[in-house]
Structure formats: C-alpha cells, structure tokens
Design a protein around this motif. Structure first.
Motif, PDB file in Angstrom:
ATOM      1  N   ALA A  98      -9.281  -0.575  -5.020  1.00  0.00           N
ATOM      2  CA  ALA A  98      -7.824  -0.638  -4.904  1.00  0.00           C
ATOM      3  C   ALA A  98      -7.359  -0.475  -3.467  1.00  0.00           C
ATOM      4  O   ALA A  98      -6.306  -1.010  -3.081  1.00  0.00           O
ATOM      5  CB  ALA A  98      -7.195   0.443  -5.781  1.00  0.00           C
ATOM      6  N   LEU A  99      -8.129   0.244  -2.645  1.00  0.00           N
ATOM      7  CA  LEU A  99      -7.736   0.459  -1.252  1.00  0.00           C
ATOM      8  C   LEU A  99      -7.698  -0.831  -0.442  1.00  0.00           C
ATOM      9  O   LEU A  99      -7.137  -0.864   0.655  1.00  0.00           O
ATOM     10  CB  LEU A  99      -8.686   1.462  -0.589  1.00  0.00           C
ATOM     11  CG  LEU A  99      -8.410   2.940  -0.871  1.00  0.00           C
ATOM     12  CD1 LEU A  99      -9.490   3.816  -0.270  1.00  0.00           C
ATOM     13  CD2 LEU A  99      -7.049   3.341  -0.341  1.00  0.00           C
ATOM     14  N   GLN A 100      -8.305  -1.883  -0.978  1.00  0.00           N
ATOM     15  CA  GLN A 100      -8.225  -3.174  -0.302  1.00  0.00           C
ATOM     16  C   GLN A 100      -6.826  -3.784  -0.422  1.00  0.00           C
ATOM     17  O   GLN A 100      -6.452  -4.658   0.357  1.00  0.00           O
ATOM     18  CB  GLN A 100      -9.249  -4.146  -0.895  1.00  0.00           C
ATOM     19  CG  GLN A 100     -10.694  -3.686  -0.716  1.00  0.00           C
ATOM     20  CD  GLN A 100     -11.664  -4.603  -1.421  1.00  0.00           C
ATOM     21  OE1 GLN A 100     -12.404  -5.360  -0.802  1.00  0.00           O
ATOM     22  NE2 GLN A 100     -11.655  -4.544  -2.739  1.00  0.00           N
ATOM     23  N   TYR A 101      -6.049  -3.309  -1.418  1.00  0.00           N
ATOM     24  CA  TYR A 101      -4.740  -3.904  -1.704  1.00  0.00           C
ATOM     25  C   TYR A 101      -3.584  -2.914  -1.589  1.00  0.00           C
ATOM     26  O   TYR A 101      -2.427  -3.327  -1.498  1.00  0.00           O
ATOM     27  CB  TYR A 101      -4.730  -4.489  -3.129  1.00  0.00           C
ATOM     28  CG  TYR A 101      -5.938  -5.319  -3.450  1.00  0.00           C
ATOM     29  CD1 TYR A 101      -6.233  -6.467  -2.721  1.00  0.00           C
ATOM     30  CD2 TYR A 101      -6.815  -4.956  -4.474  1.00  0.00           C
ATOM     31  CE1 TYR A 101      -7.351  -7.228  -3.008  1.00  0.00           C
ATOM     32  CE2 TYR A 101      -7.929  -5.717  -4.770  1.00  0.00           C
ATOM     33  CZ  TYR A 101      -8.199  -6.848  -4.038  1.00  0.00           C
ATOM     34  OH  TYR A 101      -9.310  -7.611  -4.323  1.00  0.00           O
ATOM     35  N   VAL A 102      -3.888  -1.616  -1.634  1.00  0.00           N
ATOM     36  CA  VAL A 102      -2.847  -0.583  -1.632  1.00  0.00           C
ATOM     37  C   VAL A 102      -3.114   0.366  -0.466  1.00  0.00           C
ATOM     38  O   VAL A 102      -4.260   0.735  -0.213  1.00  0.00           O
ATOM     39  CB  VAL A 102      -2.830   0.204  -2.963  1.00  0.00           C
ATOM     40  CG1 VAL A 102      -1.721   1.238  -2.976  1.00  0.00           C
ATOM     41  CG2 VAL A 102      -2.682  -0.744  -4.148  1.00  0.00           C
ATOM     42  N   ALA A 103      -2.063   0.752   0.240  1.00  0.00           N
ATOM     43  CA  ALA A 103      -2.206   1.688   1.355  1.00  0.00           C
ATOM     44  C   ALA A 103      -2.784   3.012   0.857  1.00  0.00           C
ATOM     45  O   ALA A 103      -2.491   3.437  -0.266  1.00  0.00           O
ATOM     46  CB  ALA A 103      -0.850   1.914   2.018  1.00  0.00           C
ATOM     47  N   PRO A 104      -3.618   3.685   1.678  1.00  0.00           N
ATOM     48  CA  PRO A 104      -4.331   4.879   1.198  1.00  0.00           C
ATOM     49  C   PRO A 104      -3.432   6.019   0.744  1.00  0.00           C
ATOM     50  O   PRO A 104      -3.771   6.734  -0.202  1.00  0.00           O
ATOM     51  CB  PRO A 104      -5.185   5.292   2.408  1.00  0.00           C
ATOM     52  CG  PRO A 104      -4.646   4.541   3.562  1.00  0.00           C
ATOM     53  CD  PRO A 104      -4.030   3.305   3.024  1.00  0.00           C
ATOM     54  N   GLY A 105      -2.284   6.225   1.391  1.00  0.00           N
ATOM     55  CA  GLY A 105      -1.395   7.295   0.960  1.00  0.00           C
ATOM     56  C   GLY A 105      -0.850   7.068  -0.429  1.00  0.00           C
ATOM     57  O   GLY A 105      -0.900   7.946  -1.292  1.00  0.00           O
ATOM     58  N   ARG A 106      -0.331   5.865  -0.662  1.00  0.00           N
ATOM     59  CA  ARG A 106       0.191   5.513  -1.985  1.00  0.00           C
ATOM     60  C   ARG A 106      -0.935   5.554  -3.014  1.00  0.00           C
ATOM     61  O   ARG A 106      -0.740   6.005  -4.150  1.00  0.00           O
ATOM     62  CB  ARG A 106       0.823   4.125  -1.934  1.00  0.00           C
ATOM     63  CG  ARG A 106       1.571   3.717  -3.200  1.00  0.00           C
ATOM     64  CD  ARG A 106       2.248   2.365  -3.006  1.00  0.00           C
ATOM     65  NE  ARG A 106       3.320   2.412  -2.032  1.00  0.00           N
ATOM     66  CZ  ARG A 106       4.608   2.544  -2.332  1.00  0.00           C
ATOM     67  NH1 ARG A 106       4.984   2.626  -3.598  1.00  0.00           N
ATOM     68  NH2 ARG A 106       5.514   2.582  -1.384  1.00  0.00           N
ATOM     69  N   ALA A 107      -2.112   5.080  -2.623  1.00  0.00           N
ATOM     70  CA  ALA A 107      -3.257   5.065  -3.544  1.00  0.00           C
ATOM     71  C   ALA A 107      -3.629   6.468  -3.984  1.00  0.00           C
ATOM     72  O   ALA A 107      -3.903   6.715  -5.165  1.00  0.00           O
ATOM     73  CB  ALA A 107      -4.448   4.381  -2.876  1.00  0.00           C
ATOM     74  N   SER A 108      -3.629   7.414  -3.060  1.00  0.00           N
ATOM     75  CA  SER A 108      -4.007   8.788  -3.403  1.00  0.00           C
ATOM     76  C   SER A 108      -3.026   9.399  -4.388  1.00  0.00           C
ATOM     77  O   SER A 108      -3.416  10.151  -5.288  1.00  0.00           O
ATOM     78  CB  SER A 108      -4.096   9.648  -2.133  1.00  0.00           C
ATOM     79  OG  SER A 108      -2.829   9.815  -1.534  1.00  0.00           O
ATOM     80  N   VAL A 109      -1.740   9.083  -4.247  1.00  0.00           N
ATOM     81  CA  VAL A 109      -0.730   9.629  -5.152  1.00  0.00           C
ATOM     82  C   VAL A 109      -0.944   9.128  -6.575  1.00  0.00           C
ATOM     83  O   VAL A 109      -0.940   9.901  -7.537  1.00  0.00           O
ATOM     84  CB  VAL A 109       0.690   9.258  -4.665  1.00  0.00           C
ATOM     85  CG1 VAL A 109       1.733   9.701  -5.691  1.00  0.00           C
ATOM     86  CG2 VAL A 109       0.976   9.903  -3.318  1.00  0.00           C
ATOM     87  N   VAL A 110      -1.176   7.812  -6.728  1.00  0.00           N
ATOM     88  CA  VAL A 110      -1.352   7.230  -8.065  1.00  0.00           C
ATOM     89  C   VAL A 110      -2.667   7.688  -8.691  1.00  0.00           C
ATOM     90  O   VAL A 110      -2.715   8.049  -9.878  1.00  0.00           O
ATOM     91  CB  VAL A 110      -1.292   5.693  -7.996  1.00  0.00           C
ATOM     92  CG1 VAL A 110      -1.536   5.082  -9.374  1.00  0.00           C
ATOM     93  CG2 VAL A 110       0.057   5.226  -7.455  1.00  0.00           C
ATOM     94  N   ALA A 111      -3.742   7.702  -7.905  1.00  0.00           N
ATOM     95  CA  ALA A 111      -5.060   8.045  -8.449  1.00  0.00           C
ATOM     96  C   ALA A 111      -5.119   9.483  -8.945  1.00  0.00           C
ATOM     97  O   ALA A 111      -5.834   9.791  -9.903  1.00  0.00           O
ATOM     98  CB  ALA A 111      -6.139   7.813  -7.392  1.00  0.00           C
TER      99      ALA A 111
END
Length: 309
Positions: A98-111
């Motif tokens: 997912a980090l290929q498509y979503v910025a890491p900050g936003r990704a960490s919140v959702v995950a």
C-alpha cells in the motif's frame, strides 16, 4: 524511623516504567517513513521477507545470549503461526504494498485502526457482549476511517483506493490474530516466541517474493542495509521483545493509548521526511480514531465507576 522517599521519586519511578514503551512507540512511528525509503530499491515482498528474516536471526542471538531461547509448546504453536502469518506476514506485506500508493503517514493511521474490526469480531466470533462505550469507540473509529478514505473515493483515484483497501486488509489481518489470541487467553506468548513468529512470517514471504519477483537485485539490497537493520532487528525483533516484557507490567489502557503514538509519530515524521501534507481530513480522522482508542482503553474503568454509583 523509616526513611522517606525523596519528593518526586514516585513519579520518576513511574515514568521509568514507561520509557521502554515510549522508545518502542518512537521506533515504530519512525518505521513508516523508513519503509517508504526501502521500497525505492526493492519490491514489497522482498522487503517484508528481509525484515522478518533479519529479525528472526537477531532475536535468536539475543534470546540465546539471555538463555531464553526455546521451542514453542504444542499449545503455543497455533498462536505462533497465527501471529507470524497474520499480524506479521500479512499485515506487513499488505502495508508495504500500500505504501506504493498511499503516503506513509496516512498509511500508518489506517493500518493501525484495528478497533474497526476487533470489537465487532469479538461479538461475532467470541460471543462477547461489548458495552455501549465499546460500541461508541467503534463508531468513532469508523467515522475516522470514513473521513480519511472519503477523499480518495470521491475522486475515484484507483491506485489510492487500492492502497487504502490493502491497508484495511492489513488491519483486518492483525485484528484476526488478536481475536485468535483472545480466544486462547490461557496460553500467553512471551518474547521467547518472537524468533519462531518471525520465521513463520519469513517463509511464505520468501516463497512469494521468489515466485512473483524472481531473484532480488543484490546491489539494491546492499544499498539499503541500514533500512533493513532498522526495520528488522530494531523495529521488529528488539522492539517486540521490549514491548512484550513491558506491557505485561503496565495497565492495558496505558498500553492502548501509548500505541496511538505510533500513527501520530509516523504522520509527523512523514510530513518532515516525505513532505506529506497533514490535511484537515487526515487530522480529523486521526483525532476520531484516537478518541476511539482512548474510549476503548478506558471503557472497563468507566464501567466500574458507573456500577459503583
């Protein structure tokens, strides 16, 4: 006459108990922008395999030196496999993809929004009866995720939607592992199980990486060895050992609230390292998810206070 403790000694001792957990939260928060850096050189599957393979090796060395290395028992093996395949392997592979498509900050919140799954699954699978406060916490978490995901759905940015779906799948994988552990509370997994959990995660990731991506570029791996050292031995093996030891002596509410610092720190560091914009929707979503985590953590205590009145 007994000597009195110096003023401020008790708060200082209390803070000392939290220092290892604070350090772990800081390392895990920093792991998200670091993983984004590693993905510029290797595929998500190879990155995940390297992370857990190196973590398995270093945890064997550390626990061996501490004379705490042992094989899982027959009762522990199913839980070890669950943690290795779901919480470690599936969660990390999906998050890295997912980090290929979503910025890491936003990704960490959702995950890390496992609350959207854990309470409903507890009711459905374990037959638990969540309190009103727990359902309220779930509602806060759902609202937070909706606020974060809505912009991508509105513009129908396919890659972003794919990335967010993978992150929700990652949080689901972790949540299923949590439910499995809760269903077998009589068996507690300690730090001495980390080498086997990491090894269980490594094997399928390695096979999938070979099947899908072929032989890795050794030159690229040589370029990112500091990233691998951070994500594997430090952010996986050593940090898990510390967290498992510390959380057994701390209240669950304190641990749950402290873990909220992981996506918050990941978001802030991503803003610095990758110039990720902390938009209004992301801030509101994180606040709602945080409110859900805090409500979940404090629900048992608030319920006891209400019952005592």
């Amino acid at each position: 006459m007994s000597a009195q403790a110096p003023a401020g000694a008790a708060p200082a001792a209390g803070l000392k108990k939290f220092l290892p957990l604070i350090g772990a939260v800081a390392i895990w928060g920093g792991n998200w922008p670091v993983m984004k850096l590693g993905l510029a050189h290797v595929s998500p599957l190879w990155f995940a395999a390297l992370r857990f393979g190196s973590a398995a090796l270093i945890s064997v060395v550390v626990l061996g030196a501490l004379r705490r290395l042992r094989l899982p028992t027959r009762q522990e093996w199913p839980l070890v496999v669950s943690v290795g395949l779901l919480q470690m392997g599936a969660f990390t592979a999906l998050a890295l993809w997912a980090l290929q498509y979503v910025a890491p900050g936003r990704a960490s919140v959702v995950a890390y929004a496992t609350a959207i799954w854990v309470i409903p699954l507890s009711a459905l699978v374990l037959g638990e009866r969540p309190s009103r406060l727990q359902w309220l916490a779930t509602a806060f978490s759902y609202a937070g995720i909706a606020v974060i995901v809505a912009p991508a759905l509105g513009g129908w940015e396919l890659h972003t939607v794919m990335g967010l779906t993978m992150l929700l799948g990652a949080s689901l994988a972790w949540s299923v592992s949590i439910i499995h552990l809760r269903a077998h509370r009589a068996v507690r997994l300690g730090a001495d199980m980390i080498p086997w959990e990491c090894a269980v995660a490594t094997v399928p990731l390695l096979l999938l990486a070979l099947f899908r991506d072929g032989t890795p570029d050794l030159g690229a791996m040589a370029d990112i060895w500091p990233v691998i050292l951070y994500t594997g031995p430090l952010a996986t093996a050593l940090t898990f050992i510390v967290v498992l030891n510390v959380t057994q002596s701390l209240p669950p509410a304190a641990t749950s609230i402290a873990m909220l610092g992981v996506p918050l720190l990941g978001l802030l560091l991503s803003a610095v390292a990758w110039h990720e914009r902390i938009s209004a929707d992301l801030s509101i979503g994180l606040a709602l998810i945080g409110l859900g985590v805090i409500t979940t953590a404090l629900a048992p205590r608030l319920g006891k206070l209400a019952a005592s009145r």
